[in-house]
Design an enzyme around this catalytic site. Structure first.
Site, mmCIF file in Angstrom:
data_model
loop_
_atom_site.group_PDB
_atom_site.id
_atom_site.type_symbol
_atom_site.label_atom_id
_atom_site.label_comp_id
_atom_site.label_asym_id
_atom_site.label_seq_id
_atom_site.Cartn_x
_atom_site.Cartn_y
_atom_site.Cartn_z
ATOM 1 N N GLU A 121 0.845 -1.194 0.000
ATOM 2 C CA GLU A 121 0.000 0.000 0.000
ATOM 3 C C GLU A 121 0.879 1.241 0.000
ATOM 4 O O GLU A 121 2.081 1.151 0.211
ATOM 5 C CB GLU A 121 -0.972 -0.021 1.188
ATOM 6 C CG GLU A 121 -0.333 -0.274 2.519
ATOM 7 C CD GLU A 121 -1.355 -0.562 3.627
ATOM 8 O OE1 GLU A 121 -2.492 -0.960 3.337
ATOM 9 O OE2 GLU A 121 -0.990 -0.376 4.780
ATOM 10 N N LYS A 123 2.797 4.569 1.142
ATOM 11 C CA LYS A 123 3.234 5.156 2.398
ATOM 12 C C LYS A 123 2.847 6.630 2.328
ATOM 13 O O LYS A 123 3.453 7.423 1.604
ATOM 14 C CB LYS A 123 4.740 5.011 2.587
ATOM 15 C CG LYS A 123 5.191 5.517 3.945
ATOM 16 C CD LYS A 123 6.606 5.107 4.235
ATOM 17 C CE LYS A 123 6.969 5.350 5.687
ATOM 18 N NZ LYS A 123 6.920 6.756 6.061
ATOM 19 N N LYS A 302 3.730 -5.296 3.635
ATOM 20 C CA LYS A 302 3.378 -5.974 4.883
ATOM 21 C C LYS A 302 3.059 -7.434 4.602
ATOM 22 O O LYS A 302 2.542 -7.750 3.526
ATOM 23 C CB LYS A 302 2.122 -5.321 5.496
ATOM 24 C CG LYS A 302 2.268 -3.846 5.805
ATOM 25 C CD LYS A 302 0.951 -3.226 6.271
ATOM 26 C CE LYS A 302 1.169 -1.761 6.672
ATOM 27 N NZ LYS A 302 -0.065 -1.046 6.987
ATOM 28 N N LYS A 326 11.288 3.309 0.236
ATOM 29 C CA LYS A 326 11.265 4.770 0.064
ATOM 30 C C LYS A 326 11.555 5.150 -1.383
ATOM 31 O O LYS A 326 12.516 4.664 -1.971
ATOM 32 C CB LYS A 326 12.312 5.414 0.981
ATOM 33 C CG LYS A 326 11.940 5.375 2.462
ATOM 34 C CD LYS A 326 10.760 6.272 2.728
ATOM 35 C CE LYS A 326 10.751 7.035 4.007
ATOM 36 N NZ LYS A 326 11.753 7.910 4.429
ATOM 37 N N CYS A 442 9.829 45.359 -25.439
ATOM 38 C CA CYS A 442 10.981 45.230 -24.542
ATOM 39 C C CYS A 442 11.736 43.942 -24.842
ATOM 40 O O CYS A 442 12.949 43.893 -24.795
ATOM 41 C CB CYS A 442 10.514 45.254 -23.084
ATOM 42 S SG CYS A 442 11.751 44.745 -21.896
HETATM 43 S S1 IVH Z 1 1.934 0.792 9.141
HETATM 44 C C1 IVH Z 1 2.970 -1.327 12.814
HETATM 45 N N1 IVH Z 1 1.076 1.676 6.840
HETATM 46 O O1 IVH Z 1 4.743 5.707 8.241
HETATM 47 C C2 IVH Z 1 2.902 -0.656 11.503
HETATM 48 N N2 IVH Z 1 2.316 3.150 8.224
HETATM 49 O O2 IVH Z 1 7.560 5.397 9.068
HETATM 50 C C3 IVH Z 1 3.136 0.798 11.580
HETATM 51 N N3 IVH Z 1 2.595 5.399 7.280
HETATM 52 O O3 IVH Z 1 4.237 5.899 11.689
HETATM 53 C C4 IVH Z 1 2.646 1.613 10.507
HETATM 54 N N4 IVH Z 1 1.475 5.043 5.420
HETATM 55 O O4 IVH Z 1 2.719 7.279 10.157
HETATM 56 C C5 IVH Z 1 1.763 1.968 7.970
HETATM 57 N N5 IVH Z 1 0.259 2.336 4.785
HETATM 58 C C6 IVH Z 1 0.912 2.618 5.904
HETATM 59 C C7 IVH Z 1 1.465 3.885 6.135
HETATM 60 C C8 IVH Z 1 2.177 4.121 7.313
HETATM 61 C C9 IVH Z 1 2.146 5.921 6.122
HETATM 62 C C10 IVH Z 1 3.415 6.135 8.253
HETATM 63 C C11 IVH Z 1 2.946 5.983 9.674
HETATM 64 C C12 IVH Z 1 4.118 5.399 10.405
HETATM 65 C C13 IVH Z 1 5.261 5.823 9.540
HETATM 66 C C14 IVH Z 1 6.452 4.923 9.749
#
Ligand code: IVH
Length: 697
Positions: A121, A123, A302, A326, A442
């Site tokens: 998914e 980020k 995940k 990233k 100009c």
């Molecule tokens: S899962 C236990 N899923 O990224 C799992 N986090 O760098 C923890 N984030 O604190 C998070 N999109 O604020 C998860 N699809 C996503 C996410 C996500 C953004 C952020 C979240 C987390 C940070 C970690």
């Protein structure tokens, strides 16, 4: 897939360098979770953290007590609401190799067994938030804080799209997800802030975090919530069934309860059977990223099944069963060194930012657009400020805003010019965009150079020195005068021999037969580059029809809206003397092979250009051309597409009907594949429109 090593580790030479790195990371994290403005962008922070981690692996006995690797959110002290289950962070990978290594480590934790299914998914780049529902009612919002305790921000209940005050069922559950601002919400937040005397936010995440935490603002700011997790253990929810759901189904269930998720979006949660599928999804999300109305900084991978997750377990900061891939950063923080003012060919006076060079998304950026003076004021910029610089997709880099809390007092006010920086004449400030009072006069030399360039009239041998002489000797006032120049006049110029003069005379005569779109483009009408000129020319067919068109008629051309149409009408009227000279000189003012467009209210539902091979097709050309099309410039390709009844377009979307992909085609090709759009080689394309290849260009 291609991987760009966006964040290799900073190399730390010794313990002193290590301790200094720890201190810098801690300072950045404190500021980030405190004011929301850290002055260090994600990429730099990631690099620092990787350097720290690498050094700690080598020197486990020397790990500093306050190392940011030891705690979630770098151990920043925070609010006072305890999290029943810690809110964790995610580890990072930056390449396919990293990802495969990480997946292998997960499988080792499963005793060598393969992960049953993955899920990928986006980020989302915002702020983590926990939303507590009791019997279906939203009762409390808590930020992540240090992972163990967070800050109560329940005052924003009602301001977050995707977090309804009541669920569709009376369930007790804690939902976790990301709060962010869409492009439109960010614009509205900045507008509200500016209206109350504040400076605009430096970037969207600062805006999100600042708006969540501000308690006594006189205005409300809308944001968006996307759920990506819930506390599913029966100890924490009244819906015990949640615990057994694979992640992909859990997200569906949260959506069913009325919560916002990314499910309905093209980047939504996708289950993947193996790592190849995972990598394809990561690429797909990366390709879609520039077109999304919200910001992503990566993809999250995940393990899908609760059983796999339980077996893989958790580390102190991150789960072992999930990681973040990233993408190269689209934004960086750097210093605004100066503002330069340049005058365009239409006399527009445009500011641009000179930056401390910074690498964003694989390119070093030294300049960024600042739009206009009003924009500089809105952003409250000062020379010496730490500014956020964006480079999303193929867009020109832009300065979003300044980290005003990081000012030292040494910053300097940006000086605005009080006369045209090119000719010294007065400035017309009646619009947001400033313009030299002399307008295009100009920019005479630039305007003529533009008109004779390759994408317009394509007159070879008319370099800057010659144009300057022609203007200075009053031989030409605009490009239309070129067509009445005599060989004798050319021979009077410095360093102009007979051979060159003859060649130039021929080149100018040859330019008389260019298609209308080139001639129209050469006029340099504000807001009409080469592709807009082509659209206008293929729509109207002749210069007479264009000059007769009113704003309503122009709005029928794809891409011309209510704002642009009257500007074009006014500009074309202003250019009437130039157009008259062109006509008198016998310059072609028609579009070859023109087919009248179907009237919008016509009875028949025939497509424009019906019967032509590309009728009604939006065509995107990408990569290098080859075969019979090897020498075609993009402008010529676009002209060819238009002649064959199609519509040339520069970006791939759901509306694209055909992609012509040549050598080294990049993200557009990937996106076409992702959207299942027909893709052909330049040779196949040449065959398909063969009858039009011979037609005059
Ligand atoms: S899962 C236990 N899923 O990224 C799992 N986090 O760098 C923890 N984030 O604190 C998070 N999109 O604020 C998860 N699809 C996503 C996410 C996500 C953004 C952020 C979240 C987390 C940070 C970690």
């Amino acid at each position: 897939m291609t991987t760009i090593p966006s964040a290799p580790a900073d190399l730390l030479a010794d313990e002193a360098a290590y301790l200094d790195a720890v201190a810098r990371a801690r300072q950045a994290a404190d500021a980030y979770y405190g004011s929301g403005e850290s002055g260090m962008d994600d990429d730099t922070y990631d690099r620092l953290l990787r350097g720290i981690t690498a050094w700690e692996v080598e020197h486990p006995d020397l790990v500093a007590a306050d190392s940011p690797t030891r705690e979630v959110a770098a151990g920043v002290t925070s609010g006072d609401v305890e999290h029943a289950v810690r809110m964790l962070s995610l580890g990072n990978v930056f390449s396919e190799e990293d990802l495969r290594d990480w997946a292998a480590s997960v499988e080792r934790r499963l005793g060598g067994r393969a992960v049953a299914a993955w899920v990928v998914e986006p980020k989302l780049d915002g702020v983590a938030l926990a939303a507590r529902y009791r019997e279906g009612k939203l009762v409390q919002l808590v930020t992540r804080g240090d992972g163990s305790t967070g800050e109560d921000v329940s005052h924003v209940i009602g301001d977050l799209t995707g977090l309804p005050q009541e669920l569709t069922e009376p369930v007790t559950v804690e939902v976790r997800g990301e709060v962010l601002m869409t492009e439109a919400q960010f614009a509205a937040a900045n507008e509200a802030r500016a209206a109350h005397g504040g400076a605009v936010f430096a970037n969207r995440r600062n805006a999100s975090s600042g708006s969540l935490r501000a308690k006594d603002r006189p205005y409300r700011v809308q944001q968006t919530f996307f759920a990506y997790d819930a506390l599913t253990d029966p100890a924490h929810t009244s819906d015990p069934g949640l615990a057994d759901l694979p992640h992909s189904e859990l997200i569906g269930r949260l959506e069913e309860l009325g919560l916002g998720t990314t499910l309905g979006t093209p980047v939504g949660t996708f289950a993947c059977a193996d790592l190849d599928e995972v990598l394809a999804r990561i690429t797909a999300i990366g390709t879609l990223r520039p077109d999304l109305p919200y910001e992503l900084d990566g993809a999250v991978i995940k393990a899908d099944l609760p059983a796999d997750r339980a077996e893989a377990g958790f580390g102190s900061r991150t789960p072992h069963w999930a990681t973040a891939y990233k993408y190269p950063a689209a934004q960086k923080i750097t210093t605004l060194l100066a503002v330069e003012w340049s005058v365009g060919r239409t006399g527009v006076i445009a500011p641009r930012a000179v930056l401390e060079p910074v690498e964003v998304g694989g390119t070093t950026i030294t300049y960024a657009t600042l739009h206009n003076p009003a924009d500089i004021r809105r952003r409250d910029l000062m020379i010496g400020d730490q500014v956020t610089v964006y480079r999303a997709g193929e867009v020109i880099p832009r300065v979003e805003g300044a980290m005003t809390t990081l000012r030292t007092g040494a910053e300097q006010v940006i000086e605005f010019p009080d006369a045209c920086p090119r000719c010294g004449a007065g400035i017309d400030r009646s619009q947001e965009r400033w313009r030299c009072e002399r307008g295009r006069v100009c920019g005479q030399v630039e305007a003529i150079r533009y008109a004779v360039a390759r994408d317009c009239l394509d007159i070879e041998g008319l370099g800057e020195k010659i144009v300057v002489q022609l203007v200075e000797k009053d031989l030409i006032e605009d490009f239309a005068d070129l067509f009445t120049l005599t060989r004798g006049q050319l021979l009077d110029l410095d360093r102009m021999g007979e051979v060159s003069a003859d060649k130039l005379v021929d080149a100018i005569a040859g330019a008389k037969t260019r298609p209308l779109n080139r001639v129209f483009c050469a006029l340099g009408v504000l807001g009409t580059g080469r592709s807009m000129s082509l659209r206008i020319a293929t729509y109207f067919g002749s210069m007479d029809a264009i000059t007769a068109a009113d704003a309503a008629a122009l709005e029928l051309v794809d891409g011309i809206g209510g704002e642009k149409a009257p500007v074009i009408v006014a500009e074309v009227a202003e250019l009437a003397p130039v157009i008259a000279k062109l006509k008198a000189a016998g310059v072609n003012l028609d579009q070859p092979g023109w087919v009248p467009p179907a009237a919008p209210d016509a009875e028949s539902d025939a497509e424009p250009g019906e019967g032509l091979p590309l009728a009604g097709l939006a065509v995107v050309v990408t990569g290098g051309m080859s075969g019979p099309l090897a020498d075609y410039t993009r402008t010529q390709m676009n002209e060819l597409i238009a002649r064959a009844g199609g519509k040339a377009s520069s970006s791939v979307s759901k509306k694209t009907g055909l992609v012509v992909a040549g050598e080294n085609a990049g993200s557009k090709l990937a996106k076409a594949a992702d959207l299942g759009i027909e893709t052909i080689t330049p040779e196949q394309f040449a065959e398909r429109i063969a009858e039009f290849l011979a037609a005059p260009a």
